[in-house]
Design a protein around this motif. Structure first.
Motif, PDB file in Angstrom:
ATOM      1  N   THR A   1       4.108  -1.071   4.095  1.00 51.46           N
ATOM      2  CA  THR A   1       2.774  -1.321   4.631  1.00 51.46           C
ATOM      3  C   THR A   1       1.970  -2.171   3.657  1.00 51.46           C
ATOM      4  O   THR A   1       1.811  -1.813   2.486  1.00 51.46           O
TER       5      THR A   1
ATOM      6  N   ASP B   1       3.397  -0.290 -11.607  1.00 52.16           N
ATOM      7  CA  ASP B   1       2.940   0.194 -10.297  1.00 52.16           C
ATOM      8  C   ASP B   1       3.996   1.040  -9.585  1.00 52.16           C
ATOM      9  O   ASP B   1       3.718   1.624  -8.532  1.00 52.16           O
TER      10      ASP B   1
ATOM     11  N   LYS C   1       5.431   7.202  -5.035  1.00 55.59           N
ATOM     12  CA  LYS C   1       4.741   8.454  -4.723  1.00 55.59           C
ATOM     13  C   LYS C   1       4.327   8.512  -3.258  1.00 55.59           C
ATOM     14  O   LYS C   1       4.306   9.586  -2.639  1.00 55.59           O
ATOM     15  N   THR C   2       4.004   7.341  -2.667  1.00 55.59           N
ATOM     16  CA  THR C   2       3.616   7.305  -1.259  1.00 55.59           C
ATOM     17  C   THR C   2       4.759   7.719  -0.348  1.00 55.59           C
ATOM     18  O   THR C   2       4.541   8.094   0.803  1.00 55.59           O
ATOM     19  N   ALA C   3       5.995   7.643  -0.867  1.00 54.35           N
ATOM     20  CA  ALA C   3       7.168   8.064  -0.094  1.00 54.35           C
ATOM     21  C   ALA C   3       7.670   9.433  -0.548  1.00 54.35           C
ATOM     22  O   ALA C   3       8.772   9.848  -0.187  1.00 54.35           O
TER      23      ALA C   3
ATOM     24  N   GLU D   1       3.166   4.875  -8.608  1.00 47.45           N
ATOM     25  CA  GLU D   1       2.248   5.103  -7.491  1.00 47.45           C
ATOM     26  C   GLU D   1       2.858   4.683  -6.163  1.00 47.45           C
ATOM     27  O   GLU D   1       2.624   5.312  -5.130  1.00 47.45           O
ATOM     28  N   ILE D   2       3.650   3.607  -6.180  1.00 47.23           N
ATOM     29  CA  ILE D   2       4.238   3.135  -4.921  1.00 47.23           C
ATOM     30  C   ILE D   2       5.264   4.125  -4.388  1.00 47.23           C
ATOM     31  O   ILE D   2       5.261   4.472  -3.206  1.00 47.23           O
TER      32      ILE D   2
ATOM     33  N   ASP E   1       2.756  -3.444   9.080  1.00 45.41           N
ATOM     34  CA  ASP E   1       3.980  -2.725   8.737  1.00 45.41           C
ATOM     35  C   ASP E   1       5.210  -3.597   8.984  1.00 45.41           C
ATOM     36  O   ASP E   1       5.264  -4.364   9.950  1.00 45.41           O
TER      37      ASP E   1
ATOM     38  N   LYS F   1       0.814  -1.212   0.000  1.00 46.17           N
ATOM     39  CA  LYS F   1       0.000   0.000   0.000  1.00 46.17           C
ATOM     40  C   LYS F   1       0.848   1.262   0.000  1.00 46.17           C
ATOM     41  O   LYS F   1       0.518   2.256  -0.652  1.00 46.17           O
ATOM     42  N   SER F   2       1.947   1.222   0.748  1.00 49.21           N
ATOM     43  CA  SER F   2       2.766   2.429   0.863  1.00 49.21           C
ATOM     44  C   SER F   2       4.141   2.082   1.395  1.00 49.21           C
ATOM     45  O   SER F   2       4.363   0.997   1.957  1.00 49.21           O
TER      46      SER F   2
ATOM     47  N   THR G   1       7.026   4.167   3.788  1.00 48.52           N
ATOM     48  CA  THR G   1       7.277   5.343   4.613  1.00 48.52           C
ATOM     49  C   THR G   1       8.734   5.353   5.036  1.00 48.52           C
ATOM     50  O   THR G   1       9.237   4.353   5.564  1.00 48.52           O
TER      51      THR G   1
END
Length: 370
Positions: free
Chosen positions: A187, A205, A211-213, A208-209, A192, A175-176, A178
């Motif tokens: 995550t 993908d 981008k979460t960071a 987008e992946i 986690d 999902k993400s 961090t």
């Protein structure tokens, strides 16, 4: 950096599998997260031609050429059948305009030291006795090209990762990511997990992946379609790949290969042409075009592979390296994944494990999109 590094690989395609394989060989504790099945994305849709045929600029050509030279050693180190076949590629033209283009490509490849030469229609017939060429204005033979069955490569690499103590999580969507002071947190639906480094090899993908960071890696939308027969007796005798001329001005060229297991893969256009028609009718049309040159393909049972989307950075060049100088996120995104897998796997693993900067990869850093 020591050998006890905990490293996550997001993506179980051929690049992620190769990076994970090489990291495992260097002693890393590797965990792979794959949202589907091994090689189920672009890897499974690939025509899987190992080449540096028409790749620009020069440094992009060179990294592909160098990786080609590592494929046999990579296959030997894996120690399993991965369908690797060397036999070269022939691209031939039937009209003068396309023939002139092949002649120009030949001159450039030769000036770059790539194994390439023009051959006669008689020489082409000797390479492929079952090929009915028709008129030939020019034929370019790149005799060191090959092909592989990429899902077999992925499976073999993941087996090594598991056998060295690593973990492979299939059907697990990330999902993400961090970034923290201690590393990077991945995550998933299961919670986690903290890692020293996260390698994002998630193909389409990837954008987008990361981008979460807070990372920006732009991509183009690049669909492609191939079709495959059931196993057949040998039709293509020696070549690893062959590019056949279009039958008319309104059709595309056709590229054909036959695996060692007998399956014939057919695609239309170049490796960069965008195509989304994955219908049975289109598969049969491609088969019909290929059958014009290989009569034994007539009447073969063929099925389309559902449309796949190529990982395609917006400038067409690979993205390899840390997302930024302070990041624990290492990005590997590229279209030529099959050709580049041995080299990128080895060099990325070395950069991650030894904390070094390999200058061969400098033209491909994610920082160019900052």
């Amino acid at each position: 950096m020591g050998e006890s590094q905990r490293i996550a690989i997001v993506g179980g395609g051929i690049i992620g599998a190769s990076v994970g394989y090489h990291l495992s060989k260097l002693g890393a504790d590797v965990t792979v997260f794959e949202k589907g099945s091994p090689g189920g994305g672009a890897t499974g849709h690939s025509y899987a031609w190992i080449n540096s045929f028409d790749k620009h600029p020069r440094y992009y050509h060179e990294i592909n050429h160098n990786s080609m030279n590592l494929w046999s050693r990579f296959a030997d180190s894996i120690g399993k059948d991965i369908g690797l076949h060397w036999g070269g590629n022939v691209s031939f033209a039937s009209d003068l305009r396309d023939g002139k283009r092949l002649i120009e490509i030949t001159k450039r490849l030769q000036s770059w030291g790539y194994p390439a030469r023009l051959i006669s229609s008689e020489e082409l017939g000797a390479l492929e006795p079952k090929l009915e060429t028709g008129p030939v204005s020019a034929a370019l033979y790149t005799w060191m090209d090959g092909h592989v069955i990429p899902v077999k490569v992925v499976s073999a690499c993941l087996d090594v990762i598991i056998s060295t103590g690593g973990t492979v999580n299939l059907g697990t969507y990330v999902k993400s990511i961090t970034v923290s002071t201690e590393g990077s947190i991945v995550t998933t639906d299961s919670g986690d997990s903290l890692f020293d480094t996260v390698v994002v090899a998630a193909g389409t993908d990837c954008t987008e992946i990361v981008k979460t960071a807070g990372c920006h890696i732009p991509q183009l939308r690049s669909p492609g379609v191939v079709a495959r027969t059931k196993p057949m007796p040998p039709i293509i005798q020696s070549l690893a790949s062959i590019h056949l001329p279009p039958l008319s001005d309104s059709t595309l060229q056709t590229h054909v290969r036959q695996d060692l297991d007998g399956i014939v893969t057919i695609g239309a256009g170049s490796q960069e042409d965008e195509e989304e028609d994955d219908s049975q009718r289109h598969a049969e049309d491609m088969l019909k075009r290929a059958s014009f040159y290989f009569d034994e393909l007539s009447g073969a049972e063929i099925s389309p592979v559902p449309v796949g989307f190529r990982p395609m950075p917006i400038d067409g060049l690979p993205v390899i390296g840390y997302a930024d100088t302070e990041s624990h996120i290492y990005v590997t995104l590229m279209h030529s994944g099959v050709t580049l897998a041995p080299l990128v796997g080895r060099l990325a693993a070395a950069e991650i494990m030894f904390g070094t900067n390999i200058d061969t990869l400098n033209p491909f850093r994610p920082s160019r999109f900052s």
